[in-house]
Motif scaffolding. Structure first.
Motif, PDB file in Angstrom:
ATOM      1  N   UNK A 149       0.816  -1.190   0.000  1.00 44.43           N
ATOM      2  CA  UNK A 149       0.000   0.000   0.000  1.00 44.43           C
ATOM      3  C   UNK A 149       0.866   1.262   0.000  1.00 44.43           C
ATOM      4  N   UNK A 150       1.757   1.325   0.957  1.00 45.20           N
ATOM      5  CA  UNK A 150       2.580   2.527   1.068  1.00 45.20           C
ATOM      6  C   UNK A 150       3.425   2.715  -0.187  1.00 45.20           C
ATOM      7  N   UNK A 151       3.761   1.588  -0.769  1.00 41.49           N
ATOM      8  CA  UNK A 151       4.670   1.671  -1.910  1.00 41.49           C
ATOM      9  C   UNK A 151       3.944   2.026  -3.211  1.00 41.49           C
ATOM     10  N   UNK A 152       2.660   1.894  -3.209  1.00 39.27           N
ATOM     11  CA  UNK A 152       1.925   2.147  -4.447  1.00 39.27           C
ATOM     12  C   UNK A 152       2.094   3.588  -4.907  1.00 39.27           C
ATOM     13  N   UNK A 153       2.216   3.768  -6.163  1.00 36.66           N
ATOM     14  CA  UNK A 153       2.164   5.119  -6.694  1.00 36.66           C
ATOM     15  C   UNK A 153       0.740   5.627  -6.550  1.00 36.66           C
ATOM     16  N   UNK A 154       0.564   6.914  -6.630  1.00 36.78           N
ATOM     17  CA  UNK A 154      -0.778   7.471  -6.489  1.00 36.78           C
ATOM     18  C   UNK A 154      -1.700   6.941  -7.587  1.00 36.78           C
ATOM     19  N   UNK A 155      -1.134   6.789  -8.785  1.00 38.77           N
ATOM     20  CA  UNK A 155      -1.964   6.272  -9.879  1.00 38.77           C
ATOM     21  C   UNK A 155      -2.403   4.834  -9.583  1.00 38.77           C
ATOM     22  N   UNK A 156      -1.456   4.039  -9.109  1.00 40.64           N
ATOM     23  CA  UNK A 156      -1.816   2.654  -8.783  1.00 40.64           C
ATOM     24  C   UNK A 156      -2.875   2.620  -7.673  1.00 40.64           C
ATOM     25  N   UNK A 157      -2.655   3.467  -6.711  1.00 40.25           N
ATOM     26  CA  UNK A 157      -3.615   3.538  -5.598  1.00 40.25           C
ATOM     27  C   UNK A 157      -4.999   3.914  -6.148  1.00 40.25           C
ATOM     28  N   UNK A 158      -5.060   4.924  -6.975  1.00 40.51           N
ATOM     29  CA  UNK A 158      -6.332   5.365  -7.547  1.00 40.51           C
ATOM     30  C   UNK A 158      -7.002   4.218  -8.299  1.00 40.51           C
ATOM     31  N   UNK A 159      -6.239   3.556  -9.132  1.00 36.68           N
ATOM     32  CA  UNK A 159      -6.802   2.463  -9.922  1.00 36.68           C
ATOM     33  C   UNK A 159      -7.331   1.345  -9.025  1.00 36.68           C
ATOM     34  N   UNK A 160      -6.569   1.035  -7.973  1.00 33.15           N
ATOM     35  CA  UNK A 160      -6.984  -0.065  -7.089  1.00 33.15           C
ATOM     36  C   UNK A 160      -8.284   0.272  -6.363  1.00 33.15           C
ATOM     37  N   UNK A 161      -8.363   1.495  -5.858  1.00 28.48           N
ATOM     38  CA  UNK A 161      -9.567   1.888  -5.118  1.00 28.48           C
ATOM     39  C   UNK A 161     -10.782   1.867  -6.043  1.00 28.48           C
ATOM     40  N   UNK A 162     -10.613   2.446  -7.210  1.00 30.12           N
ATOM     41  CA  UNK A 162     -11.729   2.507  -8.150  1.00 30.12           C
ATOM     42  C   UNK A 162     -12.169   1.105  -8.564  1.00 30.12           C
ATOM     43  N   UNK A 163     -11.198   0.235  -8.715  1.00 28.12           N
ATOM     44  CA  UNK A 163     -11.524  -1.125  -9.146  1.00 28.12           C
ATOM     45  C   UNK A 163     -12.280  -1.887  -8.064  1.00 28.12           C
ATOM     46  N   UNK A 164     -11.894  -1.659  -6.812  1.00 24.93           N
ATOM     47  CA  UNK A 164     -12.602  -2.373  -5.745  1.00 24.93           C
ATOM     48  C   UNK A 164     -14.063  -1.924  -5.695  1.00 24.93           C
ATOM     49  N   UNK A 165     -14.292  -0.628  -5.823  1.00 22.50           N
ATOM     50  CA  UNK A 165     -15.675  -0.142  -5.816  1.00 22.50           C
ATOM     51  C   UNK A 165     -16.488  -0.839  -6.916  1.00 22.50           C
ATOM     52  N   UNK A 166     -15.904  -0.853  -8.101  1.00 19.87           N
ATOM     53  CA  UNK A 166     -16.617  -1.465  -9.225  1.00 19.87           C
ATOM     54  C   UNK A 166     -16.870  -2.948  -8.959  1.00 19.87           C
ATOM     55  N   UNK A 167     -15.892  -3.606  -8.368  1.00 19.38           N
ATOM     56  CA  UNK A 167     -16.049  -5.037  -8.099  1.00 19.38           C
ATOM     57  C   UNK A 167     -17.145  -5.291  -7.061  1.00 19.38           C
ATOM     58  N   UNK A 168     -17.213  -4.442  -6.058  1.00 21.27           N
ATOM     59  CA  UNK A 168     -18.255  -4.608  -5.037  1.00 21.27           C
ATOM     60  C   UNK A 168     -19.639  -4.455  -5.658  1.00 21.27           C
ATOM     61  N   UNK A 169     -19.755  -3.545  -6.624  1.00 24.98           N
ATOM     62  CA  UNK A 169     -21.051  -3.265  -7.230  1.00 24.98           C
ATOM     63  C   UNK A 169     -21.371  -4.220  -8.372  1.00 24.98           C
ATOM     64  N   UNK A 170     -20.442  -5.070  -8.690  1.00 24.77           N
ATOM     65  CA  UNK A 170     -20.587  -5.891  -9.888  1.00 24.77           C
ATOM     66  C   UNK A 170     -21.855  -6.766  -9.866  1.00 24.77           C
ATOM     67  N   UNK A 171     -22.173  -7.427  -8.758  1.00 28.06           N
ATOM     68  CA  UNK A 171     -23.374  -8.298  -8.798  1.00 28.06           C
ATOM     69  C   UNK A 171     -24.697  -7.551  -8.748  1.00 28.06           C
ATOM     70  N   UNK A 172     -24.676  -6.241  -8.668  1.00 27.67           N
ATOM     71  CA  UNK A 172     -25.938  -5.502  -8.527  1.00 27.67           C
ATOM     72  C   UNK A 172     -26.660  -5.374  -9.858  1.00 27.67           C
ATOM     73  N   UNK A 173     -27.973  -5.506  -9.791  1.00 24.77           N
ATOM     74  CA  UNK A 173     -28.793  -5.195 -10.965  1.00 24.77           C
ATOM     75  C   UNK A 173     -28.999  -3.684 -11.029  1.00 24.77           C
ATOM     76  N   UNK A 174     -29.476  -3.234 -12.167  1.00 21.48           N
ATOM     77  CA  UNK A 174     -29.822  -1.818 -12.328  1.00 21.48           C
ATOM     78  C   UNK A 174     -30.772  -1.368 -11.213  1.00 21.48           C
TER      79      UNK A 174
END
Lengths: 422, 422, 422, 422
Positions: B13-38
Motif C-alpha cells: 500500500x505505502x509503496x503504491x504510486x498514487x496512480x496505482x492507488x487510484x486504480x486499485x480503489x476505483x476497481x474495488x468499488x466497481x467489483x463490489x457493485x458488480x453483482x448488482x442489478x440496475x
C-alpha cells in the motif's frame, strides 16, 4: 379517422374470442412496459403509485390466483412467495406486502417478472378451452382489471419520471402543431325529468355500475367539451389559487399546506408555461384539455367560472348518446396526452371529475368472494370520474363506467367539464 | 494468515504510486457493485442510506469537481446535470438534489454511471502526472473518501435487501463451521496518567483526527475483545430490552417507540436466532462479535453487564499497539461479516461504539474550502466509533480514526467493547 | 448592592435550619405562582414544557413519595391518583401520565393543588425533626429539585404566554432606563495546564457534578462577559441566519426546517426589534445579554465571530474565582430578565452554552434508588450549560453545576459566552 | 311527559319574541358552562374540539360582528383583538388565530369572556327593536348558530374530561334504573316512489337544507329505533372489529392504525363494559342507543347485521311524520345521555349516520356574504347525520336538518339506524 377505426375496433373487440382478447390485453401491457429499464420498473415514487414491475406481476397474480389456482386442478404456484408480494388489497387472500414498501423489491428482476408473465400466459391459454363459464368470467374480469392497470402503469411511470430532475421521456414527443383554440363552451340543455342510470347488463361491467335505476334530474346544462389549458391559465392569472372564496374548505387547506399553485407537472419559466408528460417537458398546448387537476381544483375552477361540476347522473345522461370507443383513448405504446378536441366528445382525453361522491347505487350488492372486494369497499371519501382518458385502453370505458379517486389526487389524467343549473 | 497478508498489504500500500492507488480503489468499488442489478443500484431503502448508483456517481463527482474542474484547464463537465444530482452535502458547491429523493433517479442507468466512472478515470489518470501537489492531495483524499463509500455501499445494499421479503443474497454464504465460543473477556488494565491522542501527522488522516494532544486517563480496564452474539442473546434472555433501568432515557424512548427487541436483522423462529447478511439469512454465529446494534443498545448492554463503554481516548490508548491493517477487514468482493476472533484485536469485525460524543479536539480547525465541510460540521448529536469493521477496506482505518453516527443508527457494522473503572 | 445582599443571603442560607430552608423554598414557589389564574396554571404549551400546576404538584409529590411515604410510618397518601399524575420520569416509580398530555388535567384545580401543597408541608414539617439523616438528605435534595422547577415554572409560563396573541404580562415591566452599551469583550487568558474540575464535596451537589477530577486545558482565552443583544443584532444584519458556513449541519437543517431567523421571542416591526418576556413585549435592550438562543445558534454565532464556545472545563476553571451567589439571579417574584452587566460575571443572567456534550465524568456512578434516575439517564444528545440565569434561584447554582438541554431548545434563559484558542 | 312539554315548548318557541328567544338561548349557554372552572373552559383536548371559553366568545363574536358592527352605527368593538381570536373559519372576515392553538388562550379569563357576553347582550338587546329585517334574520341565525355551539360545548367538554385520568363528572349521575331491553327492531316499509326532500321554507332553516326537491326512493325498509349498546356488544363479541370483510377500506385502515376496538369512551374491566359521560364513568346501559361511533363503525355494523345505513332521503321521508321537538333532546343543564326509547322515535338521543355524502342539493346556492361560508364550503369528505341528539337543544332540529362530520369522527353523540333494501 379515429372515430371510424374506433368503431371498427369495437366491432372487432366484441368478435374476439376470449383467448384472442386475453392475448391482446397481455401484449399491450408488455408493449407499454417495453421501454422501461429494470430500475424504472422497480421504483415507487409515492405511496399512491406502484412500480411498473408490480403492475406487471399483480395482474398476472390475479389470473394465477382466481383462475389457475381455483379452477385448474394440479396447478402449482409459480412461486410460493408471490401471493404475499403481489396481492394488492384483497383481505380475503391473506397477508400481503405493505403497499408503501412495494418499491423495495429489486428482486425478482424485471426479466424475472416477464418470465412469470410468460409462464402464466402459457398455463392460462392451455387451460382456457376447458374452463367452466364462471372461470371464463373471471378471465374476462382479469382482462378488464389489467386494462385498469395499464392506465395506472402509465400514470405511475409519469409520476416517477417527474421526480427525476433530468425529466426523462418514455417516448419521443409527437411534436404536433399547436391547434387553434376551440370555440367557447357550448351548453347542452337538459330539462327536468327522469333518467335511467347504470349499466344495462349488456356486455361486461363492474359491480358498482349497477343496478340500473331511475333517477330524477333537475333542469341543467352540461358543457360540450372539457376546460382547456388556456382557460385554466386564465384562472391562475385571475388569482384562482389565492382566492379562498372559490374553494371548498378542505381544498383550501390542501392548497395552503401543499403550496399548490398550478396543475401537477406545470412549470413556469420566463412567463411561459410548460408541462411534463411521457414525452418529457413540452410547451403547454393551450387548446388541449387541462389535466392533472384534483377534484378540489376542478371544483374551485367551476366556482370561479360561475358554474359547477356535473353530477354523475347528469354526465351519464348526456354521454349516453356518444360512442365510448371514440375519442382520444389508448391504442398502442407512444406518448399519451390530452389533445385539442375536434368536436363534442365525452370519452377519452381526460377523466372528468363529477360532483358525486362515490357511493353505492340503490340495491348495490358486492360480488361474492374475494373479487367482491373490487369496488364496494372503496365507497367512502372518493369522488366519481367519468369518461376515460388518453391513457385508458380503447374499449375499456363506457357511459356507466365509474372511476373514483380521492379529492386531492391528481396524478391521473383528470380534467374538468362544467355544468350549470337552469 | 490474515495478519501476515495484511502486513504485506500495508507494505504494498505505502509503496503504491498514487496512480496505482487510484486504480486499485476505483476497481474495488466497481467489483463490489458488480453483482448488482440496475434496480438494486437505484433504490433507496431509507433516508439514511443512498442508492449504490449514487455512491458510484458521487465518488466520481468528487474527483471531477475538486480535481478535474478545479485543476485541469479546459476540462468540460461530463454532464452538466450531475453536480446537482451527485453533490452530497457540500453547501459551498451549490444547490443539490434532496437526499430523501435519491432513490427516484432511475436514469441515468447503472451502465450510464459506469460509463461516467470510466470517463473520469481516464481523464484523471491522464491529468495525474501533471497535477500540482495540492491537487494530488485531493486525489488522495478522494481515494479515502471513496473507501468510506465502499463501506456505505455494502451496508446500504444490506439494508435494502433486508427490506425485501424474499431476502436476496448478494454473495453466497461462506458456510464456515461454527467456531468454539471465545474465552471470557480479559481485561487490559490502564493506570492513571497522561496519554497522547490524535493523529501524529505521519501519512494520511482526516482533519477531525487532530490536533494531536495530551489527555488524562483515569485508571480503568478495557476488554480484550468485543461482545459476542452469544453474550447478547443472554442479555435478551435476561429481559435486557424490557428493563428501563439499563437504558438512557432517549434510548428507552427509542426502544418503546420503535418496538426494538434485538439487534437489527436478527429474527427468532422456533427459539432459534438467525441474522440477515449479505449472504442472506443464516444461523446466528454465537461466537462472532455482535453487530448492528445502536449506541443506545451498546450503552444499555454495558450497564447490564456492570461495565461501561470506553472513551475514545481510552480506546485509542489501548489500540495504539495493534496493527490497524490486521484483522477482519475488507479485501475483496464476497460476503462480509464479523467473525469469531482468534485473539485480542482492535481493528476490523465491528466499529466499536465509544462513550464519547463526537466533538472537536482542542485547537481543531476545519480544512479550508468546500472539502472543509467534510467532518467539522457534523460535530453535534453523534457518538464516536473506533476500529473499523469487516466492511472497512483494509488500510483505511487507523488508531486515531474517528467514525461517527447518531445514537439510534445501527445499519452499519457496529458493535460493543466494554470498559470499566478501576 | 445585589452583590452584597447576595453575600448576606448566602451566609443566611447556610445558617438556615433545614425547616427554615424548606419553608423558604416552598414559599418562593407559591409566590411565583401567585399571579397565575387556574387556566394559566393548567395549559401545556408544548411537550417540552409543563403546566405550572404540574410543577406545583410534582415537587410536592417528590417530598410525599421519597420522604413521607418511605420514611414516615403510617403516612397515608393524600390522593392515591396523584402518583400516576405527578411522577415525572422515574421509571422505578411505576406507570405515569403521558408527558404530552399533562395539559389535559383541568382537575384537580389550582386551588386543589395548593391544598395538596399545604397538607404535605404540614406533614413534612411535623415529621422533619424525627427524620433519619438519609431522609433529611432527601429533603435537601427535594429543595434543590424544587428550585429547578421554580426556573422551569417561569420559563414554561413565558412560553405559554408567548403563544397567546394578546401577549399577557405576568408582572409589570420594571421600565429600566437603557444602559450604555458595554465595552468590547475582554479576554481572560488561560495557559496550558491541569485543572481540577467537579464538585469538591463541600455542601450540596448533584451526582453528575462529580467525581472531582483533574483535566488538561489547552491554552485559550475566555470572554469576560456574555454576548449582548446588540452584538446578536449585528450577526443577524450580517446574514448570520442565511449563511450555511457558520452552522453545524444539524443546526442548519433546524434553521431551514423551522424557519429560524432570530432568537425566540424576538420580533421586528418597522426595523425595530422587540422581545417578549414575563413583563410582556418590550423594546430590545441592546446592552443586555442575548437570551433564548439554542446551542445551534450559539455555535453559529461563535463561528461567525471567529471564536468558539468554551468547554465546560474551561468555563469552570474561569468561574471558580467568582461568587456564585452574586449576579442577576432570582430572589423574589417580579419580572426576570437578563440585564446589562456591571462588570465581569459568570453567574446569573443567562445559562451559557458550552461546547461540551453532557456525558459522565470519569468514575461517575448514579445514586442508588429511584432518585438515581435524576441525572445519569439523560447523558446523551444534550449539551452542558453553566452559570445560572436570571430565573435561577439565588444560592442554587455553583461553579461545578451542570445544566443540560438539547441543542435545539431555547425556551430557557440561554445565552452565549465566547472562547478562543491561543 | 317530555313529548307533551316538548310540544308546548314548540308552541312557546314560535311565539317567543326575538328578544325573548335571544335571551333564552344565551341563558342556556351560560347555564351549561356554569359548572366549568376557568381551566376547564380553556383547554383544547384535540384539534377537532374547541375550548368552552372559545365557544362562549365565538358565538358572541358572531352577534357583535354580523349584527352590531354591520348594522349599529357607532358600535365600538368591545376588544379589537377579539375578531382575530374568535373568528372560526370565515375567510372573508380576515386573519384568525390558528384552530389548533385555541387552547393557548388562558387570557382573557372565563370571567372576562362572561363580561364580554354580558356587554354584547346588553348592546344587542338595546339595538334589537330598531334593527332592519335583514339584521333580525342574522340575530335569528346567530341563535341557531349558538345552539349548535351548545352541543359542541358539551361534546368538547366530555372529550376533555375523558382525557383526564381522574375522569371528572360535570354533573352528578341521574342513576336511572336499568330499563328493559327493547323489542327487536321493527321495520318501516317504504315502496318505490317519489318523495319531496329539503326544507319547505316555513320557519328557519340553514341554506344547505334546500332547495326542496323531488327525489326517487327505491323500495326499502328503515328501522323503527336506533341500534342499542347491547346489540353493539354482540357485534364486538362476534369479532366485529377484527373482521375486515365488514369494513370499508378506509375504515379498516383506521381501525388498524388507531387500535379501535369499541365505541369511544367504552372500557371493559373484568368482563363488564362501562362508558364515560358527562356524569363520569358509569355502567353501560344495554337498552340505550349506542353512541360515540364513527361512520366507519356504523357502516361496518350495518354490514355485519346484513343491512345498510339509510340514505338521507330515506331518513327524511320516514322522519317527516314525527315531532322534531319530541324525544330526548337538550332542555337544561344536567347530564345528557342517550336513553332507552319508549317507542318509535326519529329525533333526539343520537345523531344517526346516513349513507349519504354531504353534498349540495340540486340548485343549491350558498348565502351571500361572510355567512355564506356557513355550510357550502364543507361539502367534501363528510357524511350526513340526521335527527339530533340528547345534546341538541330542543327546537333546534327538524326533519330536513343536515348535520355532517368526517367518517372517522365520533366525539359527538353519534349513533346508528339500520335500513334495508326491499
Amino acid at each position: 379517422m379515429i372515430e371510424s377505426s374506433a368503431r371498427e375496433s369495437r366491432v372487432t373487440h366484441d368478435a374476439l374470442s376470449l383467448a384472442e382478447r386475453y392475448v391482446a390485453v397481455r401484449a399491450l401491457t408488455a408493449a407499454l412496459a417495453e421501454p422501461l429499464s429494470d430500475a424504472d420498473a422497480t421504483v415507487q415514487s409515492m405511496e399512491d403509485a406502484s412500480p411498473a414491475k408490480w403492475h406487471l406481476a399483480h395482474t398476472t397474480w390475479f389470473f394465477e390466483t382466481f383462475v389457475l389456482r381455483d379452477f385448474v386442478p394440479g396447478h402449482r404456484l409459480y412461486d410460493e412467495r408471490f401471493p404475499f408480494l403481489f396481492n394488492s388489497y384483497y383481505e380475503a387472500e391473506g397477508q400481503r406486502h405493505q403497499r408503501a414498501r412495494r418499491g423495495m423489491l429489486t428482486r425478482p428482476t424485471l426479466d424475472g417478472i416477464r418470465a412469470y408473465r410468460a409462464a402464466i400466459d402459457e398455463a392460462l391459454l392451455d387451460a382456457l378451452p376447458d374452463l367452466p363459464p364462471k372461470a371464463q368470467d373471471l378471465v374476462r374480469l382479469g382482462c378488464q382489471h389489467e386494462e385498469q392497470h395499464q392506465e395506472l402503469l402509465l400514470t405511475d411511470i409519469l409520476h416517477l419520471f417527474s421526480e427525476n430532475p433530468i425529466e426523462p421521456a418514455l417516448w419521443p414527443s409527437s411534436h404536433r402543431r399547436p391547434a387553434a383554440l376551440p370555440a367557447p363552451i357550448g351548453w347542452i340543455e337538459h330539462p327536468d325529468g327522469e333518467a335511467w342510470i347504470g349499466h344495462d347488463g349488456d356486455g361486461f361491467s363492474f359491480d358498482c355500475e349497477g343496478p340500473r335505476h331511475r333517477t330524477l334530474l333537475a333542469p341543467h346544462a352540461i358543457a360540450d367539451r372539457p376546460v382547456t389549458n388556456g382557460e385554466w391559465a386564465d384562472f391562475i392569472a385571475d388569482g384562482g389559487y389565492e382566492t379562498s372564496a372559490h374553494w371548498l374548505s378542505d381544498g383550501w387547506a390542501w392548497v395552503r399546506r401543499e403550496g399548490i399553485a398550478a396543475p401537477l407537472y406545470w412549470e413556469r419559466s420566463d412567463g411561459i408555461w410548460t408541462r411534463f408528460g411521457l414525452d418529457g417537458r413540452q410547451p403547454l398546448d393551450l387548446a388541449a384539455p387541462v389535466t392533472h387537476v384534483s377534484f378540489y381544483e376542478a371544483d374551485a375552477y367551476a366556482s370561479w367560472a360561475g358554474a359547477r361540476l356535473p353530477t354523475e347522473a347528469e354526465w351519464e345522461a348526456a354521454a349516453g348518446r356518444h360512442n365510448p370507443c371514440g375519442g382520444n383513448l389508448l391504442d398502442a405504446p407512444g406518448p399519451v396526452e390530452p389533445r385539442p378536441s375536434a368536436g363534442p366528445a365525452f370519452f377519452g382525453d381526460v377523466w372528468e371529475w363529477t360532483g358525486s361522491a362515490y357511493r353505492p347505487y340503490p340495491g348495490f350488492r358486492p360480488a361474492a368472494g374475494a373479487v367482491g372486494e373490487y369496488n364496494g369497499k372503496f365507497m367512502s371519501g372518493q369522488f366519481v370520474l367519468r369518461g376515460g382518458s388518453c391513457a385508458t385502453p380503447r374499449g375499456h370505458v363506457r357511459a356507466s363506467y365509474r372511476n373514483f379517486f380521492y379529492p386531492h389526487q391528481r396524478w391521473q389524467f383528470t380534467g374538468v367539464r362544467l355544468a350549470s343549473d337552469r
